[in-house]
Design an enzyme around this catalytic site. Structure first.
Site, PDB file in Angstrom:
ATOM      1  N   SER A 120      65.927  68.290  56.769  1.00 56.15           N
ATOM      2  CA  SER A 120      65.208  68.076  55.525  1.00 56.15           C
ATOM      3  C   SER A 120      64.133  69.163  55.389  1.00 56.15           C
ATOM      4  CB  SER A 120      64.567  66.691  55.554  1.00 56.15           C
ATOM      5  OG  SER A 120      63.769  66.550  54.427  1.00 56.15           O
ATOM      6  N   GLY A 121      64.124  69.800  54.267  1.00 59.42           N
ATOM      7  CA  GLY A 121      63.118  70.841  54.026  1.00 59.42           C
ATOM      8  C   GLY A 121      63.560  72.211  54.480  1.00 59.42           C
ATOM      9  N   THR A 164      68.740  72.428  49.059  1.00 58.75           N
ATOM     10  CA  THR A 164      68.810  72.264  47.605  1.00 58.75           C
ATOM     11  C   THR A 164      68.534  73.594  46.900  1.00 58.75           C
ATOM     12  OG1 THR A 164      68.074  70.003  47.889  1.00 58.75           O
ATOM     13  CG2 THR A 164      67.930  70.907  45.680  1.00 58.75           C
ATOM     14  N   ASN A 189      59.119  67.535  53.230  1.00 59.25           N
ATOM     15  CA  ASN A 189      59.536  68.368  52.103  1.00 59.25           C
ATOM     16  C   ASN A 189      58.982  67.779  50.815  1.00 59.25           C
ATOM     17  OD1 ASN A 189      60.860  69.828  50.170  1.00 59.25           O
ATOM     18  ND2 ASN A 189      62.932  69.327  50.865  1.00 59.25           N
ATOM     19  N   SER A 219      62.068  66.563  48.520  1.00 62.14           N
ATOM     20  CA  SER A 219      63.181  66.195  49.395  1.00 62.14           C
ATOM     21  C   SER A 219      64.241  65.417  48.624  1.00 62.14           C
ATOM     22  CB  SER A 219      62.638  65.351  50.550  1.00 62.14           C
ATOM     23  OG  SER A 219      63.699  65.021  51.394  1.00 62.14           O
ATOM     24  N   SER A 220      65.490  65.830  48.815  1.00 66.11           N
ATOM     25  CA  SER A 220      66.582  65.107  48.149  1.00 66.11           C
ATOM     26  C   SER A 220      66.759  63.793  48.882  1.00 66.11           C
ATOM     27  CB  SER A 220      67.875  65.901  48.226  1.00 66.11           C
ATOM     28  OG  SER A 220      67.625  67.245  47.910  1.00 66.11           O
ATOM     29  N   GLY A 276      69.420  66.211  54.842  1.00 62.51           N
ATOM     30  CA  GLY A 276      69.497  66.794  56.176  1.00 62.51           C
ATOM     31  C   GLY A 276      69.305  65.754  57.265  1.00 62.51           C
ATOM     32  N   GLU A 321      67.839  63.675  59.993  1.00 65.46           N
ATOM     33  CA  GLU A 321      66.464  63.156  59.985  1.00 65.46           C
ATOM     34  C   GLU A 321      66.120  62.441  61.267  1.00 65.46           C
ATOM     35  OE1 GLU A 321      65.719  60.700  56.635  1.00 65.46           O
ATOM     36  OE2 GLU A 321      65.252  62.398  55.330  1.00 65.46           O
TER      37      GLU A 321
HETATM   38  N1  LIG Z   1      65.090  80.554  49.374  1.00 65.60           N
HETATM   39  C1  LIG Z   1      63.889  79.992  49.192  1.00 65.60           C
HETATM   40  N2  LIG Z   1      62.910  80.712  48.656  1.00 65.60           N
HETATM   41  C2  LIG Z   1      61.686  80.175  48.460  1.00 65.60           C
HETATM   42  N3  LIG Z   1      61.362  78.950  48.810  1.00 65.60           N
HETATM   43  C3  LIG Z   1      62.308  78.161  49.371  1.00 65.60           C
HETATM   44  C4  LIG Z   1      63.625  78.657  49.575  1.00 65.60           C
HETATM   45  N4  LIG Z   1      64.357  77.678  50.142  1.00 65.60           N
HETATM   46  C5  LIG Z   1      63.508  76.617  50.261  1.00 65.60           C
HETATM   47  N5  LIG Z   1      62.312  76.910  49.793  1.00 65.60           N
HETATM   48  C6  LIG Z   1      61.117  76.029  49.775  1.00 65.60           C
HETATM   49  O1  LIG Z   1      61.361  74.977  50.641  1.00 65.60           O
HETATM   50  C7  LIG Z   1      61.307  73.749  49.965  1.00 65.60           C
HETATM   51  C8  LIG Z   1      62.339  72.794  50.489  1.00 65.60           C
HETATM   52  O2  LIG Z   1      63.579  73.218  50.168  1.00 65.60           O
HETATM   53  P1  LIG Z   1      64.760  72.243  49.769  1.00 65.60           P
HETATM   54  O3  LIG Z   1      64.269  71.193  48.859  1.00 65.60           O
HETATM   55  O4  LIG Z   1      65.858  73.051  49.326  1.00 65.60           O
HETATM   56  O5  LIG Z   1      65.087  71.604  51.138  1.00 65.60           O
HETATM   57  P2  LIG Z   1      66.298  70.671  51.493  1.00 65.60           P
HETATM   58  O6  LIG Z   1      67.001  71.328  52.608  1.00 65.60           O
HETATM   59  O7  LIG Z   1      67.060  70.395  50.291  1.00 65.60           O
HETATM   60  O8  LIG Z   1      65.586  69.410  52.024  1.00 65.60           O
HETATM   61  P3  LIG Z   1      66.043  67.885  51.864  1.00 65.60           P
HETATM   62  O9  LIG Z   1      67.092  67.652  52.837  1.00 65.60           O
HETATM   63  O10 LIG Z   1      64.817  67.189  52.134  1.00 65.60           O
HETATM   64  O11 LIG Z   1      66.480  67.758  50.470  1.00 65.60           O
HETATM   65  C9  LIG Z   1      61.520  74.057  48.535  1.00 65.60           C
HETATM   66  O12 LIG Z   1      60.869  73.160  47.689  1.00 65.60           O
HETATM   67  C10 LIG Z   1      60.913  75.436  48.403  1.00 65.60           C
HETATM   68  O13 LIG Z   1      59.542  75.344  48.197  1.00 65.60           O
HETATM   69 MG   LIG Z   2      67.362  68.901  49.173  1.00 62.55          MG
END
Ligand SMILES: Nc1ncnc2c1ncn2[C@@H]1O[C@H](COP(=O)(O)OP(=O)(O)OP(=O)(O)O)[C@@H](O)[C@H]1O
Ligand SMILES: [Mg+2]
Length: 1042
Positions: free
Chosen positions: A103-104, A108, A153, A156-157, A383, A385
């Site tokens: 996660s994070g 996404t 995050n 977070s999704s 992700g 957890e």
């Molecule tokens: N390529 C990127 N460039 C800039 N910032 C990023 C990038 N990827 C992720 N981030 C930052 O990290 C944060 C978390 O990313 P994201 O929401 O995609 O995580 P996730 O893997 O989907 O987590 P979860 O499993 O909780 O949904 C985003 O809100 C953003 O601020």
């Molecule tokens: Mg996500």
């Protein structure tokens, strides 16, 4: 692999030297600190969350990556998306992008980048754009309702999402299908410390305008709502109000009607309000504890908003109707149970609303055509957890991640090793951790944890979480990936972190301790029928539609499948779906727990690298061979290194590669030739090849420059030459055309002149300028006419001898006048001649003859002219006596005259009669009248006469004549001219000879006794009448004086 030339660290971990965890982490760290967040392991993309906006996205980068193949540019998510999209479009292979990570870690964000890349590179068009827009706009809506701030995050999704984007044969998006997995609905009623509820609640309160707030009966203050954690109402960098606008807008773009949007918000508000429904303890008369509404306001508002009687809601919340086949029993719920029922209702409404939204989006983006589609699936699932307190949700989330890891293992590690087998490469298997055993532990149909949970839920009798745990402990006591207090004790271990009601699973990503509390409940996921029935009764169409089972007609006693089973089934469908596609992996790594930019926690990354199996991945990828490539592409890339394969290679690809590598004298252990690919063992060799290629490229670039320059100059020259030829040909053409034009003009001019001249010639007579001439001619003609007519009327007398002739009136008639005069004279002569009788003609002829003979020769001639020739001077006609002299001679006597004969002896003369006939000259003595001498004209040889007026002539005879003996005659005649003329004519007529008549003053006469020369002298008289005097001069001479 241009990336090797300017890379920070290695861009592909396959090329890492030495290959160990430390160097791998160092490499990732080095790259991360240089803002290189993407790294490859072959075609697997590792993405380390930068926690900052890097300037590596956007249209220019998309444009760059769409034109290159995977390895030609720096590692980038666009490169991976491009590879997936191109092989979908060009190779017709369905693709899936598996985005995994904690996660994070950035899953996404990665999925959004992939979607935006695909949207940007695929075809444009009104229809396509609207589909693309809908697909892209589904994100903010789903994020608003499905994402929340967690401690890991901020966005977070809290649900799993798999989105199939469907394309037509050209690669244009047609639409898609979104599948969502298990929303973390517990969040609706309770959040951990520092976490928030789903974004939409905060967005609604912050962003709704006053009117909407009033309609929904909401207050903007977050702390007014029991379901919202008042401590964290805001998230840094997140503007809830503007996001709310964005969500409304996105819903409109997707195709939600205004009414639908309002209904959705009403149901959202309803959930918030449900949290504010406060309950209190009550006691029934029987002393059984029951519950009731503490504050009816919230309930009242809910009732008004959805068209329900608040009493009905209260009843449903505070009591439970147990229905069996025979009877219905209503039991009151105590306050705890009533709270539980309320929360259950809120969670259910929200999760059903979320499902409804997903379905509504699917309705909009659904593909209606039946044509064959290509599919690209993007999986962004929550992700792995590990929380402090892990419950049923974490259990299913981690199970899902476990399954995805299995897909990864199956499709990369296994596949890699199977490739060697396929290619016929000798290979010793590399060990990697196969998580099949963990998956089995969870999902086994009879002996899996989920199966056990279901069994426990369905089992009659007393069922609780602890009975469930006991069952697990009993069943998995020996399982290597299962631990609990009981099993630990059995193994004489002691662990403080593990509570009594916990079990632990050794996941691929680490050990997770789950608390079994509420496992049974959550798995049952049951909503009391009273609640669904009351919801179904609502007037609110959306709310009503969310609870179809509340319809009494639909009511069935059959239990719906448990949450665990439902999840397992949907994961299994997902797996099938993924296996059917070509996988592309994005492995997201979280560099630190603090969500801080630039911070790289090696320990944290090491844990992730370990459980993601990155090292194994690299190892398997290069255990034997760091690099492999199909013969075709390999030859294409490196063939410029050998003269045999560059610039043309006509043989097969494999032979080409063998030839090429043979010539580069690389050690043979470095390479192995597979069936379709070349395998290169160490990265060093690849670096060597790349370096050689780089040098060679420089050479070739120089060569290309050289050839290009030459070509440019040549083409320039040729162009110039062509232009020159063109210009000169035009010039020549033009010149000739001009010349021709001139010639033509000249010809036309000449023609015109000639024609003009001709015409003028024909028409000159009509010209004024010719008038003078015409007039002059006319005048001239009339004068001439007048002259001629005047002449005609006044001709002189017709007498031949009259020579008068009028003078010409004008000088210019002189010549004509002369001619006319001559003509007139000739005409007069002719007339005169025509009037003459034959006799006169005859005598004139004689005269003419005389003229010819004597004119201008003899002085007596002029006198003879007017005197007609009488012929007979002696009266012969009348004197028959004389006629006798003629003798028997035939024909007329041409002349009869008296002549004197000169005696030769003395010069005395004697008369004689001379008769001239046509044949003879007869000389007779006048007295005797007897023929004395007859001379044949044929014997006359010639005659000599003097030019004087005398009548003397010598008649010369031929010697042979009969009279010749006497010699010639010297005679005197008065009509000497007539005589000689007639004689001449007679001789001419009879002998056809011309008588020679010599006019001379001296001649000789032959006589019998010699010749006498006669000399005639002009005497003092004029010799008239023939009087002459002959004197003998010597014997031979005679002088005649006239
Ligand atoms: N390529 C990127 N460039 C800039 N910032 C990023 C990038 N990827 C992720 N981030 C930052 O990290 C944060 C978390 O990313 P994201 O929401 O995609 O995580 P996730 O893997 O989907 O987590 P979860 O499993 O909780 O949904 C985003 O809100 C953003 O601020
Ligand atoms: Mg996500």
């Amino acid at each position: 692999m241009t990336l090797l030339e300017r890379s920070v660290g290695v861009e592909d971990l396959v090329l890492l030297e030495p290959l160990e965890e430390k160097s791998l982490l160092q490499n990732l760290q080095l790259r991360y600190q240089n803002k290189e967040i993407y790294t490859y392991i072959g075609n697997v993309l590792i993405s380390v969350n930068p926690y900052q906006q890097l300037p590596i996205y956007g249209p220019e980068f998309i444009a760059t990556y769409r034109d290159y193949t995977f390895y030609e540019q720096k590692p980038h998510i666009y490169a991976l998306a491009n590879m997936a999209y191109q092989s979908l479009r060009d190779l017709d292979r369905d693709q899936c992008l598996l985005i995994t990570g904690e996660s994070g870690a950035g899953k996404t964000e990665a999925s959004k980048l992939v979607m935006s890349y695909v949207a940007a590179v695929c075809e444009k068009g009104e229809q396509v754009n609207s589909v693309k827009e809908q697909l892209l706009q589904s994100n903010p809506v789903l994020e608003a309702f499905g994402n929340a701030k967690t401690i890991r995050n901020n966005n977070s999704s809290r649900f799993g999402k798999y989105m199939d984007v469907e394309f037509d044969f050209k690669g244009s998006p047609l639409g898609g299908v979104i599948t969502n997995y298990l929303l973390e609905k517990s969040r609706v009623v309770k959040q951990l410390e520092g976490e928030r509820n789903f974004h939409i609640f905060y967005q609604l309160l912050a962003g709704a305008d006053a009117q909407l707030m009033k309609a929904l009966k909401l207050e903007p203050d977050v702390s007014s709502y029991a379901y919202l954690n008042p401590k964290v109402s805001r998230v840094d960098g997140m503007d809830d109000a503007s996001n709310f606008k964005a969500v409304q807008n996105a819903m409109a773009v997707i195709g939600f009607s205004e009414e639908e949007i309002r209904r959705v918000l009403e149901v959202t508000a309803l959930v918030l309000k449900l949290g504010n429904v406060k309950l209190r303890d009550e006691f029934q008369a029987s002393g059984v504890s029951a519950s009731g509404i503490l504050d009816g306001k919230a309930l009242q508002e809910i009732g008004e908003m959805v068209g329900l009687n608040s009493n009905d809601i209260e009843k449903a919340l505070c009591s439970r109707t147990m229905e069996t086949a025979k009877e219905k029993v209503v039991t009151a719920l105590n306050v705890i149970q009533a709270h539980y029922a309320r929360d259950a209702l809120a969670k259910n409404i929200y999760s059903r609303l979320f499902n409804w939204i997903v379905n509504r989006i699917n309705d909009s983006i659904k593909v209606n055509t039946k044509e064959e589609k290509k599919v690209m699936g993007v999986l962004d699932i929550y992700g792995f957890e590990i929380l402090e307190d892990n419950s049923f949700e974490q259990f299913v989330i981690n199970y899902c991640n476990e399954k995805l890891q299995q897909v990864f293992i199956e499709m990369t590690l296994k596949e890699e090793q199977e490739e060697y087998k396929r290619e016929g490469i000798p290979w010793t298997k590399v060990d990697y951790f196969d998580n099949g055993i963990i998956c089995n532990l969870i999902e086994h149909n009879q002996r899996g944890i989920l199966a056990m949970l279901d069994e426990e839920c369905l089992r009659p009798g007393v069922v609780s979480d602890s009975t469930f745990l006991a069952k697990l402990n009993q069943l998995f006591s020996k399982h290597s990936h299962y631990e609990s207090k009981v099993t630990q004790n059995a193994q004489r271990q002691y662990d403080h972190t593990m509570g009594l009601s916990c079990f632990r699973i050794c996941h691929y990503a680490g050990k997770v301790t789950y608390s079994v509390t509420s496992f049974i409940d959550k798995n049952n996921d049951l909503l009391f029928r009273d609640l669904s029935q009351v919801m179904w009764k609502a007037q609110h169409p959306l709310l009503r539609s969310l609870f179809p089972e509340g319809d009494p007609k639909q009511a069935s006693l059959k239990r719906p499948p448990t949450a665990g089973t439902q999840f397992k089934n949907s994961v299994s469908i997902l797996m099938k779906n993924l296996y059917a596609k070509n996988p592309n992996y994005i492995r997201c790594i979280k560099p630190n727990e603090q969500q801080q930019r630039g911070l790289f926690s090696s320990e944290l990354v090491a844990v992730q690298a370990r459980y993601l199996g990155l090292l194994e991945n690299v190892r398997v990828r290069r255990a034997g061979y760091a690099f492999r490539q199909g013969y075709g592409p390999f030859l294409e890339r490196y063939r410029l290194l050998s003269k045999s394969t560059w610039p043309h290679w006509n043989g097969g690809d494999r032979e080409g590669v063998e030839k090429l590598l043979g010539e580069l004298s690389l050690s043979p252990e470095e390479m192995t030739y597979g069936k379709t690919k070349i395998f290169i063992r160490s990265p060093k060799t690849l670096f060597f090849l790349e370096e050689q290629r780089r040098l060679r490229l420089q050479q070739l670039a120089t060569l290309i420059q050289k050839i290009y320059r030459g070509w440019r100059c040549r083409t320039h020259y040729q162009q110039m030459r062509k232009s020159q030829i063109l210009i000169s040909s035009w010039f020549r053409g033009n010149m000739q055309k001009k010349r021709y034009g001139k010639m033509k003009a000249s010809a036309l001019l000449i023609q015109a002149f000639v024609r003009g001249w001709k015409a003028r010639k024909d028409y000159r007579k009509y010209f004024r300028s010719g008038a003078a001439l015409t007039l002059a001619n006319f005048i001239y003609k009339s004068i001439a006419q007048k002259f001629l007519l005047g002449l005609k009327n006044n001709l002189p007398p017709h007498n031949v001898l009259d020579k008068t002739w009028p003078a010409a009136p004008y000088k210019y008639f002189n010549t004509a006048n002369r001619e006319l005069r001559k003509l007139f004279h000739q005409w007069k002569c002719k007339k005169f001649r025509d009037r003459l009788s034959p006799k006169q003609v005859e005598s004139l002829r004689e005269k003419v003859c005389a003229s010819e003979l004597f004119k201008d020769k003899k002085a007596s001639y002029p006198q003879s002219v007017p005197v007609p020739f009488q012929g007979d001077y002696i009266g012969l006609q009348r004197n028959p006596k004389l006629q006798k002299l003629k003798g028997g001679e035939e024909g007329p006597v041409l002349l009869a005259d008296t002549v004197k004969k000169v005696n030769r002896g003395n010069g005395k003369t004697s008369s004689r009669i001379l008769l001239l006939t046509k044949r003879h000259v007869i000389l007779t003595d006048t007295k005797k009248s007897q023929t004395k001498t007859v001379i044949g004209l044929d014997s006359v040889a010639g005659v000599s006469v003097t030019s004087l007026r005398d009548g003397l002539f010598g008649l010369h005879l031929t010697e042979l004549s009969s009279v010749g003996s006497k010699g010639d005659f010297l005679l005197i005649s008065e009509h000497v001219v007539e005589l000689l003329t007639k004689m001449y004519q007679a001789i001419l007529e009879t002998t056809q000879k011309q008588l020679p008549i010599t006019v001379t003053e001296k001649f000789s006469v032959k006589f019998k006794d010699g010749s006498v020369s006669v000399k005639v002298i002009q005497g003092p008289g004029d010799g008239e009448k023939g009087k002459l005097n002959c004197k003998k001069k010597g014997s031979q001479g005679l002088e005649v004086t006239v």
